[in-house]
Enzyme design. Sequence first.
Site, PDB file in Angstrom:
ATOM      1  N   GLY A   1     -65.696  23.981  53.174  1.00 38.77           N
ATOM      2  CA  GLY A   1     -65.861  25.404  52.880  1.00 38.77           C
ATOM      3  C   GLY A   1     -64.811  26.294  53.519  1.00 38.77           C
TER       4      GLY A   1
ATOM      5  N   ASN B   1     -71.887  19.050  45.100  1.00 41.56           N
ATOM      6  CA  ASN B   1     -72.960  19.440  46.012  1.00 41.56           C
ATOM      7  C   ASN B   1     -73.126  20.953  45.909  1.00 41.56           C
ATOM      8  OD1 ASN B   1     -74.625  20.010  48.152  1.00 41.56           O
ATOM      9  ND2 ASN B   1     -73.126  19.484  49.746  1.00 41.56           N
TER      10      ASN B   1
ATOM     11  N   GLU C   1     -66.365  13.539  55.175  1.00 41.13           N
ATOM     12  CA  GLU C   1     -66.155  14.979  55.106  1.00 41.13           C
ATOM     13  C   GLU C   1     -65.871  15.530  56.506  1.00 41.13           C
ATOM     14  OE1 GLU C   1     -68.222  16.813  51.470  1.00 41.13           O
ATOM     15  OE2 GLU C   1     -69.743  16.563  52.996  1.00 41.13           O
TER      16      GLU C   1
ATOM     17  N   LYS D   1     -75.391  22.843  47.142  1.00 41.69           N
ATOM     18  CA  LYS D   1     -75.992  23.487  48.315  1.00 41.69           C
ATOM     19  C   LYS D   1     -77.094  24.463  47.853  1.00 41.69           C
ATOM     20  CE  LYS D   1     -71.690  22.627  50.638  1.00 41.69           C
ATOM     21  NZ  LYS D   1     -70.753  22.948  51.703  1.00 41.69           N
TER      22      LYS D   1
ATOM     23  N   SER E   1     -63.191  21.079  50.848  1.00 41.87           N
ATOM     24  CA  SER E   1     -62.259  21.964  50.129  1.00 41.87           C
ATOM     25  C   SER E   1     -61.456  21.253  49.045  1.00 41.87           C
ATOM     26  CB  SER E   1     -61.328  22.672  51.122  1.00 41.87           C
ATOM     27  OG  SER E   1     -62.071  23.481  52.014  1.00 41.87           O
TER      28      SER E   1
ATOM     29  N   GLU F   1     -74.015  19.811  57.217  1.00 42.21           N
ATOM     30  CA  GLU F   1     -74.851  21.007  57.369  1.00 42.21           C
ATOM     31  C   GLU F   1     -76.267  20.614  57.780  1.00 42.21           C
ATOM     32  OE1 GLU F   1     -73.880  22.710  53.554  1.00 42.21           O
ATOM     33  OE2 GLU F   1     -71.850  23.043  54.302  1.00 42.21           O
TER      34      GLU F   1
ATOM     35  N   HIS G   1     -75.593  15.113  55.226  1.00 39.58           N
ATOM     36  CA  HIS G   1     -74.505  16.095  55.104  1.00 39.58           C
ATOM     37  C   HIS G   1     -74.359  16.823  56.447  1.00 39.58           C
ATOM     38  CE1 HIS G   1     -72.350  19.723  53.959  1.00 39.58           C
ATOM     39  NE2 HIS G   1     -71.904  19.030  52.933  1.00 39.58           N
TER      40      HIS G   1
HETATM   41  P1  PGA Z   1     -66.516  22.306  50.005  1.00 38.21           P
HETATM   42  O1  PGA Z   1     -67.859  21.536  50.455  1.00 38.21           O
HETATM   43  O2  PGA Z   1     -65.935  21.536  48.839  1.00 38.21           O
HETATM   44  O3  PGA Z   1     -66.980  23.688  49.629  1.00 38.21           O
HETATM   45  O4  PGA Z   1     -65.595  22.299  51.180  1.00 38.21           O
HETATM   46  C1  PGA Z   1     -67.915  20.141  50.474  1.00 38.21           C
HETATM   47  C2  PGA Z   1     -69.272  19.688  50.952  1.00 38.21           C
HETATM   48  O5  PGA Z   1     -69.866  20.349  51.815  1.00 38.21           O
HETATM   49  O6  PGA Z   1     -69.791  18.665  50.484  1.00 38.21           O
END
Ligand code: PGA
Length: 249
Positions: free
Chosen positions: A172, A9, A166, A11, A211, A96, A94
Site C-alpha cells: 500500500g 485482495n 509481501e 481488503k 504495490s 494486516e 496477511h
Molecule cells: P497493495 O497490497 O498491492 O495495495 O500493496 C497488497 C496486499 O496487501 O496484499
Amino acid sequence: MRTPIIAGNWKAFKTIPEALALVGELADSVRGVSGVEMAVCPPFTALAAVAERLRGTSIKVGAQNVYWEKQGAYTGEITPPMLQGLVDYVIIGHSERRKLFGETDETVNKKVHAVLAHNLLPIIAVGENLDENEAGKTGAVVTRQIRGGFQGLSADQARTCVVAYEPVWAIGTGETATPAVAQQACAYIRGVLREISPVYADAIRIQYGGSVNAENAAELLSQPDIDGALVGGASLKADQFAAICAAAG
Ligand code: PGA
C-alpha cells in the site's frame, strides 16, 4: 511448470453492489487471458454474490481470513465449512491480520490445517516489516513464518499451498520491491521450503505482493521464483487487475 496465480485482495473495500459491478467489468476484461489462474478475494459479505456472478468464468474466488474451528460459540467468526462451495482459496496470515488483529505463526498454522482439512487452498502470507528489513532480518523472519505456517503438513497438503511473499514496507506504499530483491526473497523462501521437504518445494507457487500494478507486474512476474502476485490496491480497478493477469499469462 508452475501455473502463475494472480489474486486480488480487496481488503475492507466494496459493498455488494460495488463488488458485483467490479467483477462484472473484470469478467469482460480478462476474456482471452489464459495460462494464469485468477482469483478475487472480496470481503465476506460479498462472497456469495461474487461467487454466483463468477460461476462458469475463469475467475476463482477466495476469502481473506477464516477461523480454525468448524462451528461453535465464536461470535463474529467465519469457519471453513461456511466457505466450502463458495471459495477455492483463503488468504491466511496477511500482515494486516498479524499486525492489527494479533495473528501469530501458531494461529496461522491452525488456520492452514483447518482450511486444508476442508479441501480449500491456503494462500499463506509472509514478509518482514521495515525495521526487520533494515536490520537485515528478512531471512530469519520469513524462515520463522514459513516453518511456523507449514508445521505438521503432509507433503500432499503442502504442495497445494500458495505462499505470498509481501514485504510489509511495500504494501500500500507504492514502494515496490525491485524485481531483483523480490526474486531473491522468493528464492530464499523456496530454499526454506526445500529444507523442510525437497519433495514439494518446486511445486509450491510463491507470489510477490506489495504495490504490484499494471506497470511493474511483467518484470516482477518474469523472475524465476515469482509465480504470481497478491494484489491489493490495483485489484480494485478492473483494467489494472486484468492487465496484471495478462502480464502473467
Ligand atoms: P497493495 O497490497 O498491492 O495495495 O500493496 C497488497 C496486499 O496487501 O496484499
